[in-house]
Design an enzyme around this catalytic site. Structure first.
Site, PDB file in Angstrom:
ATOM      1  N   GLU A   1      39.867  34.884  36.731  1.00  0.00           N
ATOM      2  CA  GLU A   1      38.487  35.278  37.036  1.00  0.00           C
ATOM      3  C   GLU A   1      37.601  35.330  35.789  1.00  0.00           C
ATOM      4  OE1 GLU A   1      38.465  38.138  40.313  1.00  0.00           O
ATOM      5  OE2 GLU A   1      36.816  39.135  39.292  1.00  0.00           O
ATOM      6  N   ASP A   2      38.155  35.771  34.679  1.00  0.00           N
ATOM      7  CA  ASP A   2      37.306  36.057  33.517  1.00  0.00           C
ATOM      8  C   ASP A   2      37.572  35.208  32.276  1.00  0.00           C
ATOM      9  OD1 ASP A   2      36.100  38.030  35.002  1.00  0.00           O
ATOM     10  OD2 ASP A   2      37.376  39.632  34.244  1.00  0.00           O
TER      11      ASP A   2
ATOM     12  N   ASP B   1      44.353  48.321  39.848  1.00  0.00           N
ATOM     13  CA  ASP B   1      43.093  47.831  39.270  1.00  0.00           C
ATOM     14  C   ASP B   1      41.943  48.771  39.626  1.00  0.00           C
ATOM     15  OD1 ASP B   1      41.370  45.975  37.980  1.00  0.00           O
ATOM     16  OD2 ASP B   1      40.983  44.926  39.867  1.00  0.00           O
TER      17      ASP B   1
HETATM   18 ZN    ZN Z   1      40.816  44.315  36.582  1.00  0.00          ZN
END
Ligand code: ZN
Length: 194
Positions: free
Chosen positions: A76-77, A133
């Protein structure tokens, strides 16, 4: 020929080697990134917290889930691909990371709605990573809220995290207790209604 038969046996891989490799890999991928909070913690702090929660929740028994926790934000990042994760850590780890990765081509509101929808159908391993998370994110919200987030946005994030976690309940009572404690801390800090 005995030696040939022995040579074909798969080599058992030491889990410590896999986990330390994953930390090294994730730290390199997220290098330079910081959390959104006022303390601007290095991003890797979030990864270590999520992985530690998953390790404790599973009593260290699910190595793939711990590795997936370390890697959960890489696709995702960062520039990491699922293929890269599958090559290096196997298809189950890549699958777990995929289950907790948003589709960034979708608008943000849709991604947030889908997280709530997908949580209930996620695999048990992915639910544990997701619970950890959200616990880490709420702990951060209590002690180091993102800069520039007004109270209404913080309250909105809290309500959304509770909705996502609703779909993960019944998976790991200890971790669900950690999440609930984090919710209570945010509520105590903010005075907002959960
Ligand atoms: Zn995270």
């Amino acid at each position: 020929m005995r030696w040939r038969r022995r040579a074909r046996k798969p080599t058992p891989v030491n889990p410590i080697l896999i986990i330390t490799d994953a930390y090294h890999f994730a730290a390199a991928k997220h290098v330079g990134q910081r959390r959104k909070g006022v303390a601007e913690e290095p991003y890797v702090n979030h990864l270590t917290e999520v992985a530690e929660l998953v390790a404790r929740a599973t009593a260290g028994a699910d190595i793939d889930a711990i590795v997936a926790a370390v890697l959960h934000d890489t696709v995702e990042d960062t520039d990491t691909s699922f293929a890269e994760i599958a090559d290096r850590y196997g298809s189950r780890v890549a699958g777990l990371v995929a289950e907790v990765t948003d589709d960034k081509t979708l608008p943000k509101a849709e991604r947030k709605r889908l997280q709530i929808e997908h949580a209930a159908h996620a695999s048990p391993g992915a639910k544990v990573v997701k619970l950890a998370d959200k616990t880490s994110n709420l702990r951060a919200l209590a002690v180091s809220p993102p800069k520039g987030w007004p109270a209404a946005r913080r309250a909105e994030y809290l309500a959304w995290a509770i909705d996502v976690v609703a779909g993960c309940r019944g998976t790991n009572p200890w971790l669900e207790g950690q999440f609930d404690a984090a919710v209570a801390d945010v509520v105590a800090t903010e005075g907002v209604l959960a």
